[in-house]
Design a protein around this motif. Structure first.
Motif, mmCIF file in Angstrom:
data_model
loop_
_atom_site.group_PDB
_atom_site.id
_atom_site.type_symbol
_atom_site.label_atom_id
_atom_site.label_comp_id
_atom_site.label_asym_id
_atom_site.label_seq_id
_atom_site.Cartn_x
_atom_site.Cartn_y
_atom_site.Cartn_z
ATOM 1 N N PRO A 373 0.755 -1.468 -0.361
ATOM 2 C CA PRO A 373 -0.073 0.003 -0.133
ATOM 3 C C PRO A 373 0.679 1.283 0.088
ATOM 4 O O PRO A 373 0.320 2.304 -0.874
ATOM 5 N N LEU A 374 2.209 1.561 0.746
ATOM 6 C CA LEU A 374 2.810 2.357 0.914
ATOM 7 C C LEU A 374 3.488 3.050 -0.082
ATOM 8 O O LEU A 374 3.471 4.082 -1.374
ATOM 9 N N LEU A 375 4.314 1.306 -1.188
ATOM 10 C CA LEU A 375 4.876 1.510 -2.560
ATOM 11 C C LEU A 375 3.275 2.314 -3.418
ATOM 12 O O LEU A 375 4.038 2.583 -4.774
ATOM 13 N N ALA A 376 2.450 1.682 -3.635
ATOM 14 C CA ALA A 376 0.782 2.149 -4.704
ATOM 15 C C ALA A 376 1.086 3.981 -4.600
ATOM 16 O O ALA A 376 0.796 4.042 -5.133
ATOM 17 N N GLN A 377 1.278 4.172 -3.034
ATOM 18 C CA GLN A 377 1.637 5.897 -3.053
ATOM 19 C C GLN A 377 2.756 6.383 -3.655
ATOM 20 O O GLN A 377 2.447 7.962 -3.794
ATOM 21 N N GLU A 378 3.546 5.937 -4.744
ATOM 22 C CA GLU A 378 4.615 6.030 -4.673
ATOM 23 C C GLU A 378 3.988 6.794 -6.616
ATOM 24 O O GLU A 378 4.184 5.641 -7.801
ATOM 25 N N GLU A 379 3.958 8.060 -6.810
ATOM 26 C CA GLU A 379 3.937 8.188 -7.934
ATOM 27 C C GLU A 379 4.373 7.767 -9.310
ATOM 28 O O GLU A 379 4.351 8.261 -10.316
ATOM 29 N N ARG A 380 6.147 7.663 -8.988
ATOM 30 C CA ARG A 380 6.299 7.535 -9.999
ATOM 31 C C ARG A 380 6.257 5.612 -10.456
ATOM 32 O O ARG A 380 7.221 5.226 -10.832
ATOM 33 N N LEU A 381 5.849 4.999 -9.404
ATOM 34 C CA LEU A 381 5.050 4.150 -9.719
ATOM 35 C C LEU A 381 4.587 3.070 -10.856
ATOM 36 O O LEU A 381 3.562 3.992 -11.552
ATOM 37 N N LEU A 382 5.294 2.820 -12.258
ATOM 38 C CA LEU A 382 4.770 3.467 -13.521
ATOM 39 C C LEU A 382 4.303 1.533 -13.464
ATOM 40 O O LEU A 382 4.641 0.305 -12.752
ATOM 41 N N LEU A 406 11.332 1.016 -2.549
ATOM 42 C CA LEU A 406 10.541 2.704 -2.781
ATOM 43 C C LEU A 406 12.051 2.842 -3.662
ATOM 44 O O LEU A 406 12.242 3.589 -5.018
ATOM 45 N N ARG A 407 13.228 2.004 -3.301
ATOM 46 C CA ARG A 407 14.566 2.842 -4.312
ATOM 47 C C ARG A 407 14.026 2.340 -5.990
ATOM 48 O O ARG A 407 14.758 2.812 -6.230
ATOM 49 N N PHE A 408 13.585 1.313 -5.836
ATOM 50 C CA PHE A 408 13.092 0.594 -6.724
ATOM 51 C C PHE A 408 11.578 1.336 -7.701
ATOM 52 O O PHE A 408 12.400 1.116 -9.012
#
Length: 769
Positions: A373-382, A406-408
């Motif tokens: 859920p935290l990772l899905a909040q990252e706008e750079r997740l494409l 997150l760095r990934f």
């Protein structure tokens, strides 16, 4: 999931025939996507309002819908949705036991005279009978028990439903979903892109693209690498094939578009992937679009559709060069969609879909599930990053949680480069060979010289490279077909960017690249240190420029090859390297380019190179004189004064030659130009693009503004402008009475159901199952 139904048709029960057995992977959807699918099926089947009454819960309670019609409320129904992630599981009569008390309450409230029980599992007739009996005993008047076979029949029978839930195109054999003719065309059209359909999530970009196609019949999908432009285009093209109204052609760039273009076939959709270049802007693509733009306007009026994709930075570089030739819908961005903007709920569903379909072991997915859920909040997740995260071959560096996750996402290129650098020599050699072949490496016969060069540099055998390509298939590379030819390509264009970065950091590999790559690839993919920055290009250091010059001098003296060489020397090398090239072979400045690619001499690569050579005092007098003659004749006889605004080009003229040119222009404007306007008006096609047919004359008047300092010339200029506009109006008056412009077939395609987050159960709750 349960839903409330009002005003249902008197005959509610669907056909109970369950004999249509195919392997349709509903169990791969996940609970949330299955719930959304059931919601759309109910809306289409019952033509009623469907509202979530209770979402599926972590404790095992199924999702529940309320079904209703606003106009009357005497018939109220409920639907329950039960999902299983096990593909071979069959429904048991006991599976409804935990819901019976709740059903009894709904019946008492008058909300369950009709009760739909929908499951992703298969259903045996005896089990369905037992469940119906239990529901009737509680007061349900019309119990309906249906499973995956019934859902498949509904999906197969409704193109509208498939458009609402486009992911279903990837859940099974296409021939079980759409008719065989459409399935065959779609297989040929999509190739390996079809794999992405099984994890597809309709986003706001999807909805915007359908709306724009409905209105304008053309859309340009823009975005950074890995945003899902090609997948969205694939879905739109699949819907067009499914609808059956259009013949669809996939073209890699505008040069392939020329091959498929037929002005007498209006019922076509052209999907042009990487419309202006895959990794870098291609000059010949720009020239091709400048030539095609007038045809584009007429094609749209005739009912053709166009889906274009491009990286944003490539389009930003391309559209100023296309200039006034650009289509208004593209120039004003009225037909442009920025694909990379995703909501958090869209990112959640994309991440979930890829993890469920990927190769990560269950224990690894369970390990990271709390952080998703935290990772899905990252706008750079494409989308492409979600695919890599789901592939165990890409995640070897993810150890600390959630920091590495997150760095990934924040540094995808760095992780990708690390992954490639840690591969075996054989696999890195294989990827380098695919890169040298511009992602079109023949499968059955490797190019001898390239393979030998790469094998020698990496210290491996050609046989080992061939075997490594097979091992990388489906992860880093993929087999694609072009007619009867089969070739290796990178799974995603960003892989070429990563290889380019690796090569740029290693002088020994840059040397391999410069020495071994085909000259046409060198001219399109390389930039020399000291020139203007070109994103994603292979950087050749200045100390390696001598080998680059050697290769440049090998460029054959042919018009198309010369055109690429001129563009490279004009933009991709510093002046010192250009000087070295011309000092080694001054005749290059006198070569002839591709006349077909010149629309106006002011931006001709050949003229620009001669201008630079003149500055360096490396242009022969014969070539200078020939250039001046060409320019003066273009202005006098061909209405091309585009070079008049460029001082560097005018510097080619001697003072006496400039005076002669000015005299010619004055004579043309006062004695010839009115006749040219009249001739253009007589020859113009009133049913074509009228502005484009007069464009050369309009541009000439604009280019000759330098003569307007004197009021006499200014008055004549205004007089000619008015005359030109009157000529256009006279042509418009001859325009035939047209039928109404054909409506876009996308008007008949419904907008896909939006991905929404309603709270409650985490979408990732079953990701490791």
């Amino acid at each position: 999931m349960q839903a409330k139904i009002d005003n249902l048709p008197t005959s509610l029960a669907p056909s109970q025939a369950q004999a249509y057995h195919v392997d349709f992977a509903l169990h791969t959807l996940g609970w949330k996507a299955f719930q959304d699918l059931c919601e759309q099926v109910l809306k289409e089947e019952l033509k009623c309002t469907v509202a979530v009454y209770r979402e599926a819960q972590d404790g095992g309670q199924d999702a529940v819908f309320q079904l209703s019609r606003p106009s009357a409320f005497e018939n109220v129904g409920t639907a329950q949705c039960k999902f299983s992630s096990k593909g071979d599981q069959r429904l048991r009569a006991s599976d409804i036991t935990d819901e019976l008390a709740h059903v009894e309450q709904l019946v008492a409230k008058g909300m369950a005279s009709v009760y739909y029980f929908i499951t992703s599992m298969g259903i045996d007739a005896d089990v369905a009978y037992q469940i119906r009996t239990k529901l009737c005993a509680l007061g349900v008047v019309t119990p309906v028990i249906v499973g995956k076979e019934w859902l498949l029949l509904k999906i197969k029978g409704s193109a509208r439903l498939r458009a609402l839930v486009p992911r279903v195109y990837g859940l099974g054999d296409l021939s079980t979903i759409i008719d065989e003719r459409c399935a065959a065309q779609t297989h040929a059209l999509l190739g390996d892109h079809r794999k992405a359909l099984s994890v597809y999530v309709p986003t706001e970009s999807h909805l915007a693209a359908v709306d724009i196609l409905s209105k304008h019949k053309i859309v340009l999908l823009l975005g950074a690498p890995a945003t899902g432009k090609t997948t969205l285009a694939a879905i739109l093209a699949t819907m067009a094939v499914d609808k059956g109204d259009l013949q669809v052609f996939k073209c890699d760039g505008p040069l392939e578009l020329r091959q498929h273009w037929n002005p007498h076939e209006p019922k076509r959709l052209y999907w042009v992937d990487d419309a202006f270049g895959a990794n870098l802007l291609m000059s010949d693509y720009v020239n091709a679009w400048m030539e095609f733009m007038p045809k584009l306007k007429v094609a749209l009026e005739q009912g053709c559709h166009f889906i274009l994709t491009s990286r944003t930075h490539i389009w930003n570089e391309a559209h100023p060069r296309i200039g006034s030739r650009n289509h208004t819908l593209l120039a004003t961005r009225a037909a442009v969609v920025d694909v990379g903007k995703l909501s958090s709920s869209e990112r959640e569903q994309i991440l979930y879909n890829h993890l469920k379909a990927g190769t990560q072991p269950p224990f690894w997915k369970a390990l990271i599930s709390d952080h998703l859920p935290l990772l899905a909040q990252e706008e750079r997740l494409l989308p492409e990053l979600a695919r890599r995260l789901a592939d165990k071959d890409f995640t070897g560096h993810i150890r600390r949680l959630p920091e590495d996750l997150l760095r990934f996402v924040a540094q995808p290129q760095k992780f990708l480069v690390q992954t490639f650098e840690e591969l075996s020599d054989e696999k890195r050699a294989a990827l380098t060979l695919v890169f040298l072949a511009k992602s079109k490496l023949p499968v059955h016969l490797l190019p001898v010289s390239d393979a030998e060069l790469v094998a020698e540099n990496y210290g491996v055998t050609k046989a080992a490279i061939t075997e490594s390509l097979r091992q990388l298939d489906g992860s880093l590379v993929v087999r694609r077909k072009d007619g009867d030819k089969e070739y290796w390509a990178f799974w995603h264009p960003t892989f070429a960017d990563a290889i380019s970065e690796i090569l740029s950091k290693r002088p020994d590999l840059v040397d391999v690249y410069v020495r071994g790559v085909r000259i046409e690839t060198l001219l399109s993919e390389v930039v020399c240190e000291g020139a203007s920055y070109v994103r994603d290009a292979v950087m050749v250091p200045v100390n390696g420029a001598e080998k680059l010059v050697d290769r440049l001098l090998e460029t054959p003296d042919e018009p198309e090859a010369n055109e690429r060489l001129f563009a490279f020397l004009n933009r991709r090398v510093p002046q010192s390297v250009l000087k070295s090239v011309l000092e080694r072979d001054a005749s290059i400045a006198g070569r002839k380019g591709d006349i077909a690619s010149w629309r106006r001499l002011g931006r001709s690569e050949e003229i620009l190179l001669r201008t630079s050579a003149h500055k360096l005092a490396l242009l022969s007098e014969d070539v200078r004189g020939d250039t001046v003659y060409t320019l003066a004749n273009a202005a006098t006889y061909s209405n091309d004064g585009s070079f008049l605004i460029y001082d560097d080009i005018l510097a080619l003229f001697k003072p006496s030659e400039l005076i002669d040119l000015a005299g010619r222009l004055v004579a043309v404007l006062h004695t010839e130009f009115s006749r040219r306007i009249s001739e253009c008006a007589e020859d113009a096609d009133p049913d074509g693009d009228i502005d484009d047919q007069f464009d050369t004359l309009s541009q000439f008047l604009s280019d000759t503004c330098l003569l307007m300092d004197h009021s006499f010339f200014c008055d004549k200029h205004l007089e000619l402008m008015d005359e030109l506009e009157r000529a256009k109006e006279s042509v418009k008056a001859r325009k035939s009475v047209e039928d109404e412009e054909e409506e876009s077939f996308f008007n008949s395609i419904p907008r896909a159901a939006k991905v929404e987050r309603r709270g409650g159960r985490s979408i990732f709750s079953d990701v490791a199952e």
